[in-house]
Each structure stands twice: as C-alpha cells, then as structure tokens.
Design an enzyme around this catalytic site. Structure first.
Site, mmCIF file in Angstrom:
data_model
loop_
_atom_site.group_PDB
_atom_site.id
_atom_site.type_symbol
_atom_site.label_atom_id
_atom_site.label_comp_id
_atom_site.label_asym_id
_atom_site.label_seq_id
_atom_site.Cartn_x
_atom_site.Cartn_y
_atom_site.Cartn_z
ATOM 1 N N SER A 291 14.411 58.591 91.178
ATOM 2 C CA SER A 291 13.047 58.921 90.749
ATOM 3 C C SER A 291 12.134 57.711 90.977
ATOM 4 C CB SER A 291 13.075 59.376 89.281
ATOM 5 O OG SER A 291 11.818 59.864 88.885
ATOM 6 N N ARG B 221 5.644 64.156 76.572
ATOM 7 C CA ARG B 221 7.076 64.294 76.834
ATOM 8 C C ARG B 221 7.430 65.746 77.169
ATOM 9 N NH1 ARG B 221 11.385 61.632 78.780
ATOM 10 N NH2 ARG B 221 13.327 62.210 77.767
ATOM 11 N N ASP C 225 13.600 70.804 92.376
ATOM 12 C CA ASP C 225 12.758 69.708 91.857
ATOM 13 C C ASP C 225 11.294 70.001 92.173
ATOM 14 O OD1 ASP C 225 11.502 67.281 91.257
ATOM 15 O OD2 ASP C 225 13.092 66.059 92.141
ATOM 16 N N HIS D 246 14.378 68.049 88.863
ATOM 17 C CA HIS D 246 14.292 66.604 89.067
ATOM 18 C C HIS D 246 15.373 65.846 88.299
ATOM 19 C CE1 HIS D 246 12.454 62.832 90.066
ATOM 20 N NE2 HIS D 246 12.324 62.507 88.799
ATOM 21 N N ASP D 247 15.726 66.325 87.112
ATOM 22 C CA ASP D 247 16.718 65.645 86.269
ATOM 23 C C ASP D 247 18.156 65.822 86.733
ATOM 24 O OD1 ASP D 247 15.262 64.284 84.408
ATOM 25 O OD2 ASP D 247 15.654 65.649 82.735
#
Lengths: 366, 366
Positions: free
Chosen positions: B145, B214, B312, B345-346
C-alpha cells in the site's frame, strides 16, 4: 419560475408498513404527454433518492429536469406516445410529505418524529395517487437506483397493476457494502453539531454534515475509471487553491466540493436519512411470500428490461444480473443488458448515448 | 508488555522535500533474523499508512505483529535466511517523529506546525537509518500500500541501494478516486469540533472524526464481494441493537463500528492527515527525470514482483499492471501477478494463502 407540480392528497389515515400513520399527507407529481382514450399508455417513473418529480421540462416549467434528455417529444421515453407520471417520493422534501413537513398533531415539522419509512411506502403512496387519478393500469414502471426498488415494491404489492418494467442500476435488495456506505452517510449528517437530533432551524444549518455525506455519495456514484481520465492528477488553478492547511489541491477535490456546495440547503437532512435507511431495509425476497399467497406466484411483470453498468460500485452489475434471473424464474420475460458506461452508478443520468437507445428499443416493443 | 522497538536519531538538521527541516528527529524500528557475514541478506519492509514497526513477534515482544503470518522462521519472509528491518514511517505516531512529537523549538507537540511531509521523506529517513546501521546494500524492499510508494521513492532517490522489490497493492501515483476518498477522510477528521485546528488535548478527543474516517477507510479497504458473503443482510443480535434512532441494525454496521472503536485514540489525528496527504502527493513520474540525470535511466530494481487483487477499489489492479509495465520499460525484470483474493485492498494482510506462496517463491529466486 413557474411550477409544473400537481398535488394529490393521500387517503387518510395513510398507514405505513412499519406501523406509522400519516394524516393530511400529499404527493407532488408532474406529468408529460396525454392519456389516450384506452387509458393504456401510462408510464410511471420512479426517481432515485434525491431527484424531484421534475424529470423534464414542460410548458408549465421550462427548467431542465433531472432526466431531460430521456423524456420528451421524440426522446427515448417519447411523450408523443406515452403519458408519463413522476411523483416525488413519499418522505422526500420536494413537495411530497416528509420529515420536513408540518406534523398536524404538533403544528411543527416532523423531523425525527416522522414515522419509519420504507420503500414499500413510497410505492404504496404512488399507487394511491394512480388509483386516485383513475389510472387502473400501467404499461410500464421505470425505476432508477432507489426508484428501481420502488418499482419492484410496487409490482410486489399490487400484482398485475403494472405490465412491464425498466429497472436501471438497481437491486432486489440492499447488500452489505451499500449499507455500509449509506450508514456512514447518515452518521456524517447526524454527527454535524448543527443537526441537533433533528431540531435544526433549517437545512442550511446542517450544510457541513450534508456536504460530507454528499461527497461520499458522489464518490460512490461515479467510478475510478471515469475520474482517472476526467481529472487524473490535475491540480486546481492557483486562484482556486485554498489558503488553509490541508485545503483543496486537486481538481477532483474541487469537483467534490462543488457538489457539496450545490447540495447545501437543497435537501432536508431528515428526508435524506429516512430515504437512505429505507433503501437499506429493502429486500424483495421478504415481499415474495406475500406475492405467492396473493397470486399463486404470478410473474411480477410480463416483460422487464434490466440495465446496469460494470463500473457501478454502489449497485454492482451482479445485482442487476441476479435481479433479471430472479424475475425470469418467476415468469417475467426479463432482458438483462450491461451497458459500457464508465460513469458508474450515475451513468443513467449522463450516458444518454447508451441508455437512451436501450430504453427506446424496449418501449417500442411493449 | 515488553517492546522490541529500537530508536535511531536521524542526522540533523534533517531536510524534508518540500522545504521543512526537522531537528532531533528519530525513527522507531524493529528487526528480525541476523545479518550474515557478507551483509547481503537485508530485507527492508515498508509498512502501509497506519501500521507500526511491529510487523511480527520477536523474543523482545511476543505480541502478534501486523504481518505475523508472513514474517518469521519458516514463514514466507523467512527470518532464518533474511535479516528483516521495518521502520515506523517518519510522520507516524508509533515511535517515529511526527506531528504528535514535541517540537524542540516550542517544547509543545508540532501538530499542524509539523512541516509538510512526503512519501519521499519517509523513504529518505529510512534510508538514513540503513546508512546509520551500515547496511549499504539491501537485497529487497517490500512495500504494501503506502509502503509500496515508499519503496518506489527509496529506489528512485537512492539508485542501486536496493536490488529487488516486492510491491504489493500499491501504485506509482495516487489517482483521482483514491485522492477523493482520502481528501474526504481528512475532512472528516478536521470537521470534528474537537479537532480544534490541531489543538486537541489528546487523540481520544477526536474519536468521532477519526472513527468516521476509519469507517470510510475500511469501506475502501475491503470489497463488496467479500461483505456479501461475510455479512449479507444479517441483522445484529438483539442485544447489540442500538436504542437510538438510526442506530446499528445490520452486522456490517456493527463491524464498521468495531473498527472505529478500536481505532479511537490509537492513532494521532495529525499523523493521519499528514500521511494521508503524502500519499495524494506521490507521483513516481515526477521523480524519474531526477533518476535519468543521475544514472542515465538505470533500472529501479534488478527484479520486482508486483502483486495486486481485482477487488481492490483503492489501489485498483490496473495500477499494479501499469506499475509493472513501467518498471519493465526502465529495465527491471518485473513480474506482475493478480491474486484471486476477495478481500480488496486489505487482502495482503489477511489472505496468506495467496500472498504467502507468491512472496516466498519470489524471495527464493533472488
């Protein structure tokens, strides 16, 4: 500016799905074209979450509507052939009764005292309007985004009232990702210190929270692909550069800010969170047992066109494919088409080149 | 709990790319494995935006690290072979100097007085640490990332220092969609009335804004596909149902709230917005002319593995494909691989089944 809106008093008490009741409620609506002698050329247009009943200009209101290029004489939804009606959703703030309306019990705006609102209530209210106007049969429902959910609810609750449907960038149910986004948007509105648990003086007071929610909306309505080409890494012109720390530097930020600014004060914050939650609650499956009992699993429509685009992250294409399959399973002649638009969920509002012909072809065949 | 962090005093004054200067700045870092006699088994791990230097447990800190299953004896990054170093990014708040550190000029935290920070500064500081430790050659940079951007900056600024790279779910530049999301996240933090233009007492004061940011982060880090299977439309258990209006109803909302709650107070709001903006500013292209002058277009690396996943939305797969092509164009033997993870993405943090073997195979060959 003149106003083409007409108003219909809903039957009262008007009972809502989750137990609430409205008295003296009304819907604002507009129409285009003429009802034919047989009364069989009616199209009902269900708008997305925020648009008004003003889908297109008419003699009474020449300002461009939210679907100006789609609706009118000689346009894909040709008002020389069709009598088209579009109602502002129940719960909205563009003429129909919603949380910003005066509660006759208290003589003050409902705000968070407005009863819990479902997509099914939006459909029931619009159906009541059609009944009131004597429109006993609808040739096609057309619904975009939340409007597609309203159209599905309409068909599930009032079997055989509408013969056909065009369901655009919509879904048979809210899925977790979209719920997550909308839930966060509602929190952005309610986290604004000026929201005051719904006791703000006017919509403009909540412009910060509404603006942030709008930005998240626009992010979810468009696509990375579109923005890569449209904005890239283009910096703002020096005169638009903010002096404050962490201010606007890129064109995409200015674009989002422009959306937030235009949105400020133009939509009631409580209407926003009520309609947003209504979408999260929607699940056509939960309505189907009712249909089965009432009609022995009759098809929802005779024919349906289901449209979507691959770049939509809010109502992903897989949901339209799934919806078309589900309609077909229940006997509707369903045609699913993935259009090559890059504009994401909003494509139906802007990509007339792809959406126009697809809708025109379907309407020509019904 | 014991702490495995070591601290390195950066050379001072430490000049930043956009003109700022730091004095008495330090980096926190951890290491695993042993440097071999030839000094040629060094791997430098650049973390994403929020993780600390604690990528994995060690004798000094047995708590699990953020890449626990990837790094350790016998694991894909095998610390029996490699000497691995991970530094907390300059500007972060997990031991390295950042906006929450004391400004020696004022004896108070820098906050918004911290100088403008770029990804290139993160790379320069980590390079200074490596120089300070006498690690004159790095066998591989591994960056996830934002860490991938740091690794690219490292290679661009210090040619031939690092021989190889593993670049994961990253990009050669921030694109408009990701800029839009991060810009909105920064605004959510700064819109919190307790942010007070950076003059909050402690991180916990800004928990509302940081929690909202968040949630948007988590939405952008995962995927609709994953959540459809994982949460569907599952309602929360009755005991978790909020009593307040518009409270938590769906499991996905509770999941997001859980992330927000765990995040509250754990990351400095100013570090967050500085690192977030640093990513928006990053554009490898803008560094390449420098490379050309210095080294006559030498390749950034000898070999590189570029990994990404199709789900992602923050660093879309097309950006990894493009990065691999660009590296190849400049002479790197670049291998691009799209892994079938559904976690967006994670994925690199959780899908060890796909990421572990891909990374292990590459490291076995360098």
């Amino acid at each position: 500016m003149s106003d083409a809106r007409l108003y219909f008093d809903l039957p009262q008490p008007f009972a809502l799905k989750r137990g609430g009741v409205l008295t003296r409620a009304q819907l604002a609506y507009e129409t285009w074209g003429n009802l034919n002698a047989a009364g069989d050329n009616v199209i009902v247009l269900y708008p997305g979450m925020s648009p008004s009943a003003h889908a297109a200009r008419s003699l009474l209101d020449m300002s461009p509507g939210w679907w100006e290029d789609m609706l009118g004489p000689g346009k894909p939804i040709d008002t020389q052939r069709w009598f088209v009606l579009c109602a502002n959703s129940l719960g909205s703030c563009r003429g129909s009764t919603g949380p910003s309306s005066i509660d006759p019990q208290t003589d003050r705006p409902y705000r968070l005292g407005f009863p819990e609102l479902c997509v099914e209530d939006v459909a029931s209210a619009t159906h009541a309007l059609l009944q009131g106007l004597g429109l006993v049969s609808v040739r096609a429902l057309i619904g975009c985004s939340m409007g597609g959910m309203s159209a599905l609810a309409h068909a599930a609750l009032f079997p055989k009232h509408a013969k056909n449907a065009v369901l655009i960038s919509t879904a048979a149910r809210a899925e977790a990702f979209a719920i997550g986004i909308r839930s966060l948007q509602r929190q952005l509105v309610m986290a604004d210190v000026h929201f005051q648990n719904g006791q703000y003086q006017n919509s403009m007071d909540v412009q910060s929270g509404m603006g942030l929610a709008r930005k998240l909306g626009v992010i979810s309505y468009r696509s990375a692909e579109e923005w890569r080409v449209r904005f890239g890494r283009q910096p703002v012109q020096p005169q638009h550069r903010s002096q404050q720390a962490f201010g606007t530097e890129f064109e995409v930020e200015r674009y989002l800010q422009g959306h937030a600014d235009r949105w400020a004060g133009s939509f009631d914050p409580c209407s926003y969170i009520y309609l947003s939650r209504a979408m999260d609650w929607f699940d056509l499956d939960a309505l189907l047992p009712t249909i089965k009992r009432q009609t022995l699993i009759s098809p929802l429509f005779q024919r349906a066109l289901v449209l979507g685009v691959a770049t939509d992250i809010l109502f992903p294409l897989a949901q339209q494919a799934e919806l078309a399959q589900m309609l077909a399973r229940h006997g509707t002649q369903a045609n699913f088409s993935a259009l090559p638009s890059v504009q994401g969920h909003d494509a139906f509002l802007v990509d007339m080149e792809n959406f126009g012909p697809a809708i025109a072809r379907f309407l020509a065949g019904i």
